[in-house]
Design an enzyme around this catalytic site. Structure first.
Site, PDB file in Angstrom:
ATOM      1  N   HIS A  39     -75.989  -5.016  39.888  1.00  0.00           N
ATOM      2  CA  HIS A  39     -76.455  -6.282  40.469  1.00  0.00           C
ATOM      3  C   HIS A  39     -75.941  -6.340  41.899  1.00  0.00           C
ATOM      4  O   HIS A  39     -74.845  -5.852  42.177  1.00  0.00           O
ATOM      5  CB  HIS A  39     -75.895  -7.469  39.659  1.00  0.00           C
ATOM      6  CG  HIS A  39     -76.605  -8.753  39.922  1.00  0.00           C
ATOM      7  ND1 HIS A  39     -76.257  -9.590  40.956  1.00  0.00           N
ATOM      8  CD2 HIS A  39     -77.655  -9.344  39.282  1.00  0.00           C
ATOM      9  CE1 HIS A  39     -77.064 -10.650  40.940  1.00  0.00           C
ATOM     10  NE2 HIS A  39     -77.917 -10.525  39.944  1.00  0.00           N
ATOM     11  N   GLU A  65     -80.553  -8.074  31.731  1.00  0.00           N
ATOM     12  CA  GLU A  65     -81.861  -7.578  31.318  1.00  0.00           C
ATOM     13  C   GLU A  65     -81.950  -7.017  29.898  1.00  0.00           C
ATOM     14  O   GLU A  65     -82.996  -7.108  29.273  1.00  0.00           O
ATOM     15  CB  GLU A  65     -82.374  -6.550  32.325  1.00  0.00           C
ATOM     16  CG  GLU A  65     -82.560  -7.091  33.721  1.00  0.00           C
ATOM     17  CD  GLU A  65     -83.544  -8.250  33.802  1.00  0.00           C
ATOM     18  OE1 GLU A  65     -84.151  -8.616  32.779  1.00  0.00           O
ATOM     19  OE2 GLU A  65     -83.689  -8.799  34.903  1.00  0.00           O
TER      20      GLU A  65
HETATM   21  N1  ACO Z   1     -77.883   2.810  37.312  1.00  0.00           N
HETATM   22  C1  ACO Z   1     -77.349   3.826  37.996  1.00  0.00           C
HETATM   23  N2  ACO Z   1     -76.903   3.713  39.264  1.00  0.00           N
HETATM   24  C2  ACO Z   1     -77.010   2.522  39.850  1.00  0.00           C
HETATM   25  C3  ACO Z   1     -77.553   1.409  39.201  1.00  0.00           C
HETATM   26  C4  ACO Z   1     -78.004   1.582  37.877  1.00  0.00           C
HETATM   27  N3  ACO Z   1     -78.528   0.583  37.194  1.00  0.00           N
HETATM   28  N4  ACO Z   1     -77.530   0.349  40.030  1.00  0.00           N
HETATM   29  C5  ACO Z   1     -77.005   0.778  41.172  1.00  0.00           C
HETATM   30  N5  ACO Z   1     -76.681   2.091  41.077  1.00  0.00           N
HETATM   31  C6  ACO Z   1     -76.061   2.925  42.085  1.00  0.00           C
HETATM   32  C7  ACO Z   1     -77.076   3.483  43.076  1.00  0.00           C
HETATM   33  O1  ACO Z   1     -77.621   4.695  42.641  1.00  0.00           O
HETATM   34  C8  ACO Z   1     -76.218   3.645  44.293  1.00  0.00           C
HETATM   35  O2  ACO Z   1     -75.397   4.777  44.140  1.00  0.00           O
HETATM   36  P1  ACO Z   1     -75.031   5.733  45.396  1.00  0.00           P
HETATM   37  O3  ACO Z   1     -74.400   4.863  46.410  1.00  0.00           O
HETATM   38  O4  ACO Z   1     -74.143   6.747  44.778  1.00  0.00           O
HETATM   39  O5  ACO Z   1     -76.356   6.256  45.855  1.00  0.00           O
HETATM   40  C9  ACO Z   1     -75.292   2.439  44.238  1.00  0.00           C
HETATM   41  O6  ACO Z   1     -75.175   2.112  42.852  1.00  0.00           O
HETATM   42  C10 ACO Z   1     -75.799   1.231  45.017  1.00  0.00           C
HETATM   43  O7  ACO Z   1     -77.173   1.037  44.689  1.00  0.00           O
HETATM   44  P2  ACO Z   1     -78.110   0.009  45.497  1.00  0.00           P
HETATM   45  O8  ACO Z   1     -79.497   0.179  45.018  1.00  0.00           O
HETATM   46  O9  ACO Z   1     -77.869   0.089  46.973  1.00  0.00           O
HETATM   47  O10 ACO Z   1     -77.479  -1.355  45.024  1.00  0.00           O
HETATM   48  P3  ACO Z   1     -78.186  -2.744  44.967  1.00  0.00           P
HETATM   49  O11 ACO Z   1     -77.174  -3.769  45.207  1.00  0.00           O
HETATM   50  O12 ACO Z   1     -79.387  -2.795  45.823  1.00  0.00           O
HETATM   51  O13 ACO Z   1     -78.648  -2.727  43.436  1.00  0.00           O
HETATM   52  C11 ACO Z   1     -80.039  -3.382  41.676  1.00  0.00           C
HETATM   53  C12 ACO Z   1     -78.998  -3.817  42.695  1.00  0.00           C
HETATM   54  C13 ACO Z   1     -81.376  -3.157  42.396  1.00  0.00           C
HETATM   55  C14 ACO Z   1     -80.201  -4.491  40.649  1.00  0.00           C
HETATM   56  C15 ACO Z   1     -79.598  -2.065  40.994  1.00  0.00           C
HETATM   57  O14 ACO Z   1     -78.330  -2.237  40.399  1.00  0.00           O
HETATM   58  C16 ACO Z   1     -80.615  -1.550  39.976  1.00  0.00           C
HETATM   59  O15 ACO Z   1     -81.587  -0.887  40.381  1.00  0.00           O
HETATM   60  N6  ACO Z   1     -80.403  -1.832  38.656  1.00  0.00           N
HETATM   61  C17 ACO Z   1     -81.341  -1.405  37.637  1.00  0.00           C
HETATM   62  C18 ACO Z   1     -82.560  -2.334  37.587  1.00  0.00           C
HETATM   63  C19 ACO Z   1     -82.202  -3.699  37.016  1.00  0.00           C
HETATM   64  O16 ACO Z   1     -81.564  -3.839  35.976  1.00  0.00           O
HETATM   65  N7  ACO Z   1     -82.685  -4.753  37.720  1.00  0.00           N
HETATM   66  C20 ACO Z   1     -82.498  -6.149  37.304  1.00  0.00           C
HETATM   67  C21 ACO Z   1     -81.456  -6.840  38.149  1.00  0.00           C
HETATM   68  S1  ACO Z   1     -81.273  -8.507  37.671  1.00  0.00           S
HETATM   69  C22 ACO Z   1     -82.603  -9.271  38.375  1.00  0.00           C
HETATM   70  O17 ACO Z   1     -82.952  -9.027  39.495  1.00  0.00           O
HETATM   71  C23 ACO Z   1     -83.367 -10.232  37.640  1.00  0.00           C
END
Ligand code: ACO
Length: 353
Positions: A243, A298
């Protein structure tokens, strides 16, 4: 500059807040758990919208306004439903919102979604739309209009809990979009359409359907740990984890879990999901040490939406029914108190010779 605007405060709001360190979602001074326990969806919307949509809003008044809004939305179905039902559901819902007039009231906009989504689900399956029942709350009536018959109180309560849990949580991506649209003094209906479009992506509102696909995939593999290793080693993301703001477990996940537990044996996946979550958190910590990727809402959201009898392609649109209350509140607040949102970009392209 941060290209994701991470950590940037872009406005003041009296509406809601996500405290990512403590794991608290506050809506106008109430914790989301309190809103779920004592106010229900209509009561929570009254609290959220009070002073913006109108003064002195109450649960009873929202119940009445939403019932009238559903009736009006049902009468407008012929204007858009036939063409929209030939599209994928997500697109059809976009057409439903596009058909909402610019002068629609907040309650009319919010009511267009449950009626429109239920009608789309039924029409796409060859059944006809069911008229709303003004005596019911939004969650119970939405399920009735979708399934063609009234549902058990526990099932309606579960969806109502979900709607309150997801209603608002500060500047998430779709809410921010709604505020940008409203900041130009465009209509609230346009702001909600903008919020919806932002919401459809799998990193945001589109997450619950793929989350259930992921659980099924992991279960079918027969070895969850090996599945998790493969997924993360290949650079994949685990749906339902991570998140932008929460660095601890999302408190809404537990509120949804309690609701799921009350549904009882219809939720066969609950035990598997809890085990998956434990293993996934350990694997994430190994692959992304120090990132604090925790459980978001989720997984339990997906289980709940499945348990109330919805198909996966309906998960995101149904999520939007709850969240639209937040988009509307923020759009109203932006129009009342905000300036036009117009940031700068840093030009890194070529200069003239
Ligand atoms: N699984 C694996 N790795 C992850 C995940 C995940 N669920 N979430 C983040 N990371 C990692 C990324 O790969 C990245 O790693 P790196 O720096 O080694 O490349 C790091 O964590 C940061 O990722 P970002 O995408 O920059 O982080 P952001 O703050 O944008 O992510 C998000 C937030 C989009 C929700 C992300 O955690 C994600 O994609 N989660 C999975 C999808 C999900 O469950 N979405 C629902 C969120 S709740 C809602 O919006 C209603």
């Amino acid at each position: 500059m941060d290209s994701g605007l991470e950590g940037l405060i872009a406005a003041e709001t009296v509406l809601s807040d996500t405290d990512g360190a403590r794991g608290v979602v506050l809506v106008r001074g109430y914790t989301v758990q309190e809103l779920i326990k004592r106010h229900g969806f209509e009561g929570a919307v009254a609290i959220l919208w009070d002073g913006f949509a109108a003064d002195g809003l109450t649960r009873q008044r929202m119940h009445r306004e939403f019932a009238e809004g559903r009736k009006l939305a049902y009468s407008r179905l012929p204007q858009w439903l036939d063409a929209a039902a030939r599209q994928p559901l997500i697109q059809g819902v976009r057409m439903c919102l596009s058909a909402t007039p610019d002068d629609a009231t907040p309650s009319q906009i919010a009511s267009a979604l449950p009626v429109g989504i239920a009608a789309l689900i039924r029409t796409r399956k060859g059944s006809s739309a069911v008229a709303p029942d003004p005596s019911l709350g939004t969650a119970a009536d939405f399920l009735r209009m979708t399934h063609g018959q009234p549902v058990d109180a526990a099932v309606a309560d579960a969806l109502e809990t979900y709607f309150v849990a997801v209603m608002d949580n500060g500047f998430n991506a779709s809410t921010f979009t709604a505020r940008v649209v409203a900041s130009t003094q465009a209509s609230i209906a346009s702001a909600v359409l903008g919020g919806y479009c932002t919401f459809t992506g799998p990193k945001h509102g589109g997450a619950p359907g793929p989350t259930l696909d992921m659980l099924d995939d992991a279960a079918a593999s027969g070895d969850v740990d090996a599945w998790l290793e493969r997924k993360l080693a290949a650079g994949g993301r685990l749906m339902g984890f991570g998140h932008r703001v929460f660095r601890v477990r999302d408190p809404r996940a537990d509120a949804l879990r309690e609701s799921l537990q009350r549904l009882g044996p219809s939720v066969g996946r609950l035990a598997f999901a809890a085990d998956f979550e434990r293993r996934a958190l350990a694997t994430l910590e190994r692959h992304k040490p120090g990132r604090s990727l925790q459980t978001n809402l989720e997984i339990n959201a997906a289980l709940l939406l499945d348990a109330v009898g919805l198909d996966r392609d309906a998960f995101m649109p149904v999520f939007a029914i709850g969240r639209s209350a937040g988009w509307i509140a923020h759009a109203l607040e932006q129009q009342k108190t905000g300036r036009m949102i117009r940031p700068l970009s840093k030009y890194v392209g070529p200069q003239p010779e």
